[in-house]
Design a protein around this motif. Structure first.
Motif, PDB file in Angstrom:
ATOM      1  N   ALA A 285       0.831  -1.208   0.000  1.00  0.00           N
ATOM      2  CA  ALA A 285       0.000   0.000   0.000  1.00  0.00           C
ATOM      3  C   ALA A 285       0.866   1.259   0.000  1.00  0.00           C
ATOM      4  O   ALA A 285       0.594   2.213  -0.747  1.00  0.00           O
ATOM      5  CB  ALA A 285      -0.938  -0.005   1.211  1.00  0.00           C
TER       6      ALA A 285
ATOM      7  N   GLU B 163       2.537   1.601  -3.497  1.00  0.00           N
ATOM      8  CA  GLU B 163       1.617   1.927  -4.584  1.00  0.00           C
ATOM      9  C   GLU B 163       0.991   3.313  -4.455  1.00  0.00           C
ATOM     10  O   GLU B 163       0.640   3.922  -5.459  1.00  0.00           O
ATOM     11  CB  GLU B 163       0.502   0.879  -4.662  1.00  0.00           C
ATOM     12  N   ARG B 164       0.826   3.816  -3.251  1.00  0.00           N
ATOM     13  CA  ARG B 164       0.049   5.039  -3.055  1.00  0.00           C
ATOM     14  C   ARG B 164       0.871   6.279  -2.729  1.00  0.00           C
ATOM     15  O   ARG B 164       0.348   7.391  -2.767  1.00  0.00           O
ATOM     16  CB  ARG B 164      -0.985   4.812  -1.956  1.00  0.00           C
TER      17      ARG B 164
END
Length: 145
Positions: free
Chosen positions: A119, A122-123
């Motif tokens: 997470a 990716e973010r």
């Protein structure tokens, strides 16, 4: 007149509380083995050596001993814990994780680590990752006694 710094502290406290709560709830969803939150907590505390009796687990988790006894019984029934008589006090039972219980705990920990790493990757960009790393260090400092 209120101190602007205390208003900032109050706003920050609220935002951190909400964000940490959401993150905690999301991480709890990454749970192989279908354990309840109380079962997962009890198993983790036993594997990490924080407690070895149902009474100690109840005290750490702030629940009644009867509630913890039900949690421990479920973990025993699933083959994740074993109970033995305390050699120093035959009235007490000592709880130990089975190999399966320890593997489940370690697998869940690894799965949560992987979810969070993915997470973050990716973010967030590199600058945001550095900011989160700095914030984590500050939160660690905040929780030191």
């Amino acid at each position: 007149m209120t101190d602007p710094r205390s208003d900032l502290a109050a706003r920050t406290a609220n935002e951190v509380r909400v964000a940490v709560g959401r993150l905690h709830r999301r991480l709890r969803l990454v749970n192989e083995g279908g354990l309840s939150a109380s079962q997962s907590s009890a198993l983790a505390r036993i594997v990490k050596g924080e407690a070895d009796t149902a009474a100690a687990l109840a005290a750490l988790d702030g629940v009644r001993q009867q509630s913890m006894a039900a949690t421990v019984a479920a973990l025993e029934q699933d083959g994740l814990l074993v109970r033995s008589v305390d050699p120093a006090d035959g009235r007490r039972s000592i709880l130990r994780p089975t190999a399966e219980g320890e593997a489940l705990f370690l697998g869940n920990r690894a799965a949560r680590q992987e979810w969070l790493s993915t997470a973050l990757r990716e973010r967030l960009d590199d600058a945001e990752l550095a900011t989160v790393l700095e914030a984590a260090a500050l939160l660690q400092r905040l929780t030191e006694r």
